[in-house]
Design a protein around this motif. Sequence first.
Motif, PDB file in Angstrom:
ATOM      1  N   ARG A 293       0.861  -1.193   0.000  1.00 20.54           N
ATOM      2  CA  ARG A 293       0.000   0.000   0.000  1.00 20.54           C
ATOM      3  C   ARG A 293       0.891   1.235   0.000  1.00 20.54           C
ATOM      4  NH1 ARG A 293      -4.028  -0.273   4.804  1.00 20.54           N
ATOM      5  NH2 ARG A 293      -5.241   1.216   3.562  1.00 20.54           N
ATOM      6  N   TRP A 295       1.710   5.119   0.599  1.00 21.03           N
ATOM      7  CA  TRP A 295       1.249   6.239   1.440  1.00 21.03           C
ATOM      8  C   TRP A 295       2.349   7.252   1.705  1.00 21.03           C
ATOM      9  CZ3 TRP A 295       3.272   7.015   6.503  1.00 21.03           C
ATOM     10  CH2 TRP A 295       4.021   5.935   7.028  1.00 21.03           C
ATOM     11  N   LYS A 298       0.028  12.145   6.566  1.00 23.83           N
ATOM     12  CA  LYS A 298      -1.080  13.085   6.359  1.00 23.83           C
ATOM     13  C   LYS A 298      -0.651  14.491   6.754  1.00 23.83           C
ATOM     14  CE  LYS A 298      -5.482  10.928   6.587  1.00 23.83           C
ATOM     15  NZ  LYS A 298      -6.420  10.236   7.446  1.00 23.83           N
ATOM     16  N   ARG A 321      -1.771   8.412   8.267  1.00 24.11           N
ATOM     17  CA  ARG A 321      -1.206   8.069   6.962  1.00 24.11           C
ATOM     18  C   ARG A 321      -2.199   8.399   5.859  1.00 24.11           C
ATOM     19  NH1 ARG A 321       1.639   2.177   8.005  1.00 24.11           N
ATOM     20  NH2 ARG A 321       2.894   2.822   9.787  1.00 24.11           N
ATOM     21  N   ASP A 322      -1.672   8.884   4.756  1.00 24.56           N
ATOM     22  CA  ASP A 322      -2.529   9.210   3.615  1.00 24.56           C
ATOM     23  C   ASP A 322      -2.252   8.200   2.500  1.00 24.56           C
ATOM     24  OD1 ASP A 322      -3.984  10.289   1.575  1.00 24.56           O
ATOM     25  OD2 ASP A 322      -2.662  12.018   1.256  1.00 24.56           O
ATOM     26  N   TYR A 323      -3.145   7.210   2.404  1.00 28.65           N
ATOM     27  CA  TYR A 323      -3.040   6.243   1.308  1.00 28.65           C
ATOM     28  C   TYR A 323      -3.649   6.920   0.077  1.00 28.65           C
ATOM     29  CZ  TYR A 323      -1.951   2.934   5.005  1.00 28.65           C
ATOM     30  OH  TYR A 323      -1.371   2.294   6.070  1.00 28.65           O
ATOM     31  N   TYR A 324      -2.847   7.786  -0.548  1.00 30.11           N
ATOM     32  CA  TYR A 324      -3.445   8.724  -1.500  1.00 30.11           C
ATOM     33  C   TYR A 324      -4.015   8.078  -2.753  1.00 30.11           C
ATOM     34  CZ  TYR A 324       1.305   8.471  -3.427  1.00 30.11           C
ATOM     35  OH  TYR A 324       2.487   8.026  -3.933  1.00 30.11           O
ATOM     36  N   ARG A 327      -7.326   6.757  -1.727  1.00 30.18           N
ATOM     37  CA  ARG A 327      -8.218   7.906  -1.492  1.00 30.18           C
ATOM     38  C   ARG A 327      -8.728   8.492  -2.811  1.00 30.18           C
ATOM     39  NH1 ARG A 327      -6.534  13.107  -1.582  1.00 30.18           N
ATOM     40  NH2 ARG A 327      -4.352  12.697  -1.023  1.00 30.18           N
ATOM     41  N   ASN A 334      -4.431   0.985  -5.332  1.00 24.64           N
ATOM     42  CA  ASN A 334      -2.993   0.990  -5.601  1.00 24.64           C
ATOM     43  C   ASN A 334      -2.651   0.448  -6.991  1.00 24.64           C
ATOM     44  OD1 ASN A 334      -1.744   1.956  -3.016  1.00 24.64           O
ATOM     45  ND2 ASN A 334      -3.029   0.303  -2.234  1.00 24.64           N
TER      46      ASN A 334
END
Lengths: 647, 251
Positions: A293, A295, A298, A321-324, A327, A334
Amino acid sequence: MTKLDSKIPEGPLSEKWTNYKAHQKLVNPANKRRLDIIVVGTGLAGGSAAATLGELGFKVINFCIQDSPRRAHSIAAQGGINAAKNYQNDGDSVYRLFYDTIKGGDYRAREANVYRLAEVSNNIIDQCVAQGVPFAREYGGLLDNRSFGGAQVSRTFYAKGQTGQQLLLGAYSSLSRQVKKGNVVLKTRYEMLDLVIVDGRARGVIVRNLVTGKLERYSAHAVVVATGGYGNVYFLSTNAMASNGSVAVQCYRKGAYFANPAFAQIHPTCIPVHGEYQSKLTLMSESLRNDGRIWVPKKKEDAEAIRQGKLKPTQIKEEDRDYYLERRYPAFGNLVPRDVASRAAKERCDAGYGVGSTGLAVYLDFSEAIQRLGREAVEARYGNLFQMYEKIVDENPYETPMMIFPASHYTMGGLWVDYELMTTIPGLFAIGEANFSDHGANRLGASALMQGLADGYFVLPYTIQNYLSDQIQVPRFSTDLPEFEEAEKGVKARIERLMNIKGHRSVDSIHKELGHIMWNYVGMGRNKAGLELAIKKIDELKEVFYSDLRIPGAADTLNVELEKALRLEDFLVIGKLMAYDALNREESCGGHFREEYQTPDGEAQRNDKDYMYVSCWKYEGKGKKPELFKEELNYEAIKVQQRNYKQ
Amino acid sequence: MDKTIDITLKIWRQHDRKAKGAFETYNLKGISTDSSFLEMLDVLNEQLINEGKEPVVFDHDCREGICGMCSLYINGHPHGPDTAVTTCQLHMRKFHNGDVITIEPWRSAGFPVIRDLMVDRTAFDQIIQAGGYISVNCGGAQDANAVRIPKKDADEAMDSASCIGCGACVAACKNGSAMLFVSAKVSQFALLPQGRVEAARRARAMVAKMDELGFGNCTNTGACAAECPKSVSLSNIARLNREFIKAKLKD
């Protein structure tokens, strides 16, 4: 003006290839023995083509710059090869693979070629298994699959993280068998330096024996170039050190059109740059995005603390955490295509959320996968990649997230070819990464191996016969013809010119400068002012090259610096061509992102009305701007849409 | 910040196959421990070019440990002191400030020197050409899932197939034997049903070619497997011996 005839066969899309094969001209076995074919390159495309043409009975001369055909850079492909087998029963089909490839390429590829690619993909897997390629299998003994970016099915076949190696060794085995039989003559440590044209047709090559330094001439009834892409124009890339675009430039100078040069792929998951001395970038396979994943922190202050070494990624709480990618693109997460993932990483780093000491890195985290599957399962899937990461970075990716950043990886652009894979020069064919045909503005993961082998095993061996069928009366050529004499003289003059500069700068030092220009202005984000500046800067660098280059040693012996100088001279041509093309294309599509043309939420904004064409550049002579020709793209079977990986 | 070290290199320089070679000594300062061994040699070559001297010639290409092009006999070990890596993936953090590092080409009758650290490994291609393949033409293959292959066999074949053909096994062997290389290819195919058909013929042809090309005999010292950058196992040699004996019994 030459009209570009793509020679797309008649009939509905799904019947075009069948129709073509049913009606094309063939060469009978006795005549095949009388026809010579030069194949330049021994990667997946060149190796498979040389082997297959040999099996058919043609007389093949096959060149490579390395010491063995098995070294070609196809060997470094890690993740896998796509095929529409639908062994997983998850809804795959030839049409879906075709559709995903066209969509992934952002509607800039030729429909008929891509459909054919999807059609023959299944034959490739059958052929490779028959050759003894040890693909991964399930406990029941059937072939295993995984998924790659831009697809919602699992259609990727793989051999650990070494799929390219195994497929190349398969082609190399077949090639070796033909060498033994005498149908293929192998010339290793040879580099092509010019194409020879006789009466308007490609009839031979001038090559340099890299061990002796001597120039040699070879003639044939047709020439096939399978010399890969020009990603090393960026100096730092995932390409091998010797990968180059010189053969494409030689053919371009002799009249072959160069198509879509601006379409270069920046791969999202590579080990970040760490120092000035660095010579290349290492890819971490896209397959890692199946379970890893991506990230960044944030909070900006957390990113800042990480950059200063005050905080470790494992100390950042889940909610911080920003799993952009997850998101921004919930449907594909991913596993969005490479161009989308690369741009998203750049966006986060530019905004100040990047990690690593330079701030030019994001995390690829396996902690969740290790929890879900266990360390052993993760090791079985990605063990060799994790080991490679640890050897290079000196950090254990089982314990701390990997750091990754985008890097130059593949070039979708290349020599323009028609449906038969022939360039605008009769008798000159281009296959594999060297041509432009199948990936549009962005290539999907695990599709390069598919295309290379499709071209070499299943497409070219048919289409080349349509060309050769009226050549059977043409006797073998003498290399004493004036055309050969002249071409060799030209190469000699070019070498002498470079040797005689006797300046102060090494090839690498100039190449690094070119790399900086390309990465900064013709890289992931491009704009008008930057591209114009790039053209100016490349011109200035050319002056440095021609006035201050230093090549130690002599030309008539082994000389690695001379080899590199000749390649760099051509990269300077390609770099400028890329900038011209990027400047001309006032839209964003796939890997070509013009900052002026984006949607409100930062996605690529295509302009189908004005730019739904292949840009084909014709060489107009030294110092002159190349002329642009357009191959309009017509989509009959597909409804052209805005790419959407969100829903 | 990067840690840096100062080192002394003793490098084998030899102009061509017939020339007499010798060691030359070079001092390098401020080498980042994060750089790879080949990047360290790039720094040396940049320095030599700036001094107007000829750079050291060595083979390399992918710099990812998979193409098998890089070689180098470093401080008495093919691919250097680290385990399970090629020279291109060896990093300078494995060395210390003040170290003297000796770099030689592969030394074997089968691999003549071309220049400096570059050797001629076409003998390996010739061994493969002798029989390192399954004789199938393109086209006409049956469906890939028509024959089920036990996962264990496929995995084992994959381990054998991971050989990169670099030649470290030959360089490590006191007899200059190519048995690990040959056995890895013979094993890969012998383990798979599609390769069984020609297993005997293949073993015989490849071993004969290896002998013809001047590679030495195997005396089971195991140095090859110990130095192999891809950890190709000695069990491949045992399998080759079995295949070879079976082939001989059929004769």
